[in-house]
Design a protein around this motif. Structure first.
Motif, PDB file in Angstrom:
ATOM      1  N   LEU A  68       0.826  -1.209   0.000  1.00 19.97           N
ATOM      2  CA  LEU A  68       0.000   0.000   0.000  1.00 19.97           C
ATOM      3  C   LEU A  68       0.861   1.260   0.000  1.00 19.97           C
ATOM      4  N   VAL A 117      -9.417  -2.224  -1.143  1.00 25.06           N
ATOM      5  CA  VAL A 117      -8.705  -3.202  -0.319  1.00 25.06           C
ATOM      6  C   VAL A 117      -9.765  -4.124   0.269  1.00 25.06           C
ATOM      7  N   THR A 146      -6.835  -0.405   7.727  1.00 26.04           N
ATOM      8  CA  THR A 146      -7.929   0.447   7.262  1.00 26.04           C
ATOM      9  C   THR A 146      -7.462   1.894   7.157  1.00 26.04           C
ATOM     10  N   GLY A 190      -5.035   2.214   4.175  1.00 27.20           N
ATOM     11  CA  GLY A 190      -5.739   2.189   2.904  1.00 27.20           C
ATOM     12  C   GLY A 190      -6.448   3.497   2.613  1.00 27.20           C
ATOM     13  N   HIS A 191      -7.087   4.057   3.641  1.00 23.87           N
ATOM     14  CA  HIS A 191      -7.763   5.348   3.446  1.00 23.87           C
ATOM     15  C   HIS A 191      -6.775   6.460   3.122  1.00 23.87           C
ATOM     16  N   VAL A 238     -11.828   0.534   1.905  1.00 25.57           N
ATOM     17  CA  VAL A 238     -11.333  -0.635   2.627  1.00 25.57           C
ATOM     18  C   VAL A 238     -12.507  -1.449   3.168  1.00 25.57           C
ATOM     19  N   TRP A 288     -13.758  -5.562   4.577  1.00 27.31           N
ATOM     20  CA  TRP A 288     -13.225  -6.738   5.269  1.00 27.31           C
ATOM     21  C   TRP A 288     -14.183  -7.919   5.171  1.00 27.31           C
ATOM     22  N   VAL A 302     -14.012   1.333   9.171  1.00 30.35           N
ATOM     23  CA  VAL A 302     -14.120   0.402   8.047  1.00 30.35           C
ATOM     24  C   VAL A 302     -15.253   0.857   7.123  1.00 30.35           C
TER      25      VAL A 302
END
Length: 402
Positions: free
Chosen positions: A166, A176, A195, A198-199, A205, A207, A225
């Motif tokens: 990432l 993601v 998370t 990724g943001h 993101v 899960w 999330v």
């Protein structure tokens, strides 16, 4: 480690769990009447309360017919709402962010309709290289649906290198989608940190919590999330093929720009029977529903969630760490591939023929474990019903077979 059967029995007396709430299958081999059930990461055991409560719902159908939608003890029309608050508590979410519906991969697809929106230069989906096959099939088919080559649009990365990937290539990632607990190794991923990372790279993101819900404490709302989905037939003990759950963070619930597939159950329940041709969804996760829920499939989920509410995830997690730690000590002479950051699963690498080994464990020793060919044996001491004696039996059986 030199731990014997008496040690396991003493630990069970001091830390008994809630085995009495469940049916434990009889053993077909070995010298004990019940199996040492170490496969709750594949299918959880049946709660004793499930049968009677499911029969109550069936009786309502027999006695009321269609009037059961409103007049049953647990009316069918709003039945799914009985599951919303306990499911939200289980995953650390707001009730408005949570819904029980469909099956896991169906929910992932419905959520990706909204949250995987590739653009030129940002079109990749990041998954772990040991993602559960269904997740791999789902993300590849989503890429194809958008006219992309899944071999290039889907990035498969080792769990330990996801953060590095990432940092290096996050600007190309649209979505993601990772497993909260890896199905193969039992590794617990750092959900809040990944998370956030990724943001920071501009990605959505999500899960897959199939092996995390009911296994480890979760705080989906607090962690920010974007979306999540989970099944309920593993650690949530709701029966084979049981209904799944979905989470959508509240910041997305009232977004007019999100694409979403809709059906009758997506619309405002207050106006549902006006039979309007255009849906008017409310800003809640229920808007991602499509069809009316299957009542007889919802009952076992409700029964199970009541157990989790009574016992509490914090207490279960503490017992899980004690049980799994005990099993890890017993397996210190084996190659355990599960890292220290784990749920209640230990994966042991064997010389090969894991499927044949699992058959020997079951029929010669009364130990039920889950094999993943060619060489991984998964052992899950589930804190609700597994015992220290189960752990001891599993370790002794592995030694005898290997």
């Amino acid at each position: 480690m030199s731990l014997n059967e008496d040690d396991a029995r003493r630990l069970d007396e001091a830390d008994p769990g809630h085995r009495d709430l469940f049916y434990v299958p009889p053993a077909e081999g070995g010298r004990y009447p019940e199996v040492a059930y170490m496969a709750g990461n594949s299918l959880g055991l049946q709660p004793r309360a499930t049968r009677a409560e499911l029969l109550e719902d069936l009786d309502a159908w027999a006695q009321l017919g269609v009037e059961g939608h409103l007049d049953a003890k647990r009316p069918w029309l709003p039945y799914h709402e009985l599951l919303t608050e306990p499911a939200a508590r289980l995953v650390g979410a707001l009730p408005t962010e949570t819904v029980i519906m469909n099956s896991l991969t169906v929910n992932l697809h419905l959520l990706m309709v909204s949250f995987y929106r590739p653009t030129p230069g940002r079109d990749r989906i990041l998954v772990e290289d040991t993602a559960f096959p269904s997740d791999s099939y789902a993300v590849r088919s989503q890429a194809r649906f958008h006219g992309l080559d899944p071999d290039t649009a889907v990035a498969r990365v080792e769990p330990g290198r996801i953060a590095e990937f990432l940092e290096r290539e996050g600007d190309s990632v649209a979505l993601v989608l990772l497993g909260g607990v890896n199905y193969l190794t039992g590794e617990l991923m750092d959900i809040p940190a990944l998370t956030t990372l990724g943001h920071s790279k501009g990605a959505i993101v999500g899960w897959d919590l199939a092996h995390a819900a009911g296994n480890v404490p979760l705080s989906l709302h607090e962690w920010g999330v974007d979306f999540a989905a989970w099944c309920s037939y593993k650690y949530l003990n709701s029966g084979p093929g049981a209904l799944a759950g979905a989470f959508v963070h509240e910041r997305h619930l009232d977004r007019a720009d999100l694409q979403r597939f809709e059906g009758w159950w997506s619309t405002d329940p207050a106006t549902r029977f006006k039979m309007a041709p255009v849906a008017t969804p409310l800003p809640v996760a229920d808007a991602w529903q499509i069809s009316n829920p299957p009542i007889f499939a919802m009952g076992p989920v409700r029964t199970s969630l009541e157990i989790f509410d009574r016992v509490g995830m914090s207490a279960l997690r503490q017992r899980s760490e004690r049980l799994t730690g005990f099993l890890a000590d017993l397996l210190d002479s084996f190659e355990v591939v599960t890292p220290a950051n784990r749920g209640c699963q230990l994966s042991v690498r064997v010389a090969g023929g894991a499927g044949e080994l699992s058959r020997r464990l079951r029929f010669e020793h009364g130990v039920v474990a889950d094999a993943r060919e060619p060489d991984i044996m998964r052992l899950a001491p589930v804190p609700l019903y597994s015992s220290y004696h189960d752990c001891w039996r599993a370790a002794e059986a592995l030694r005898a077979c290997l």
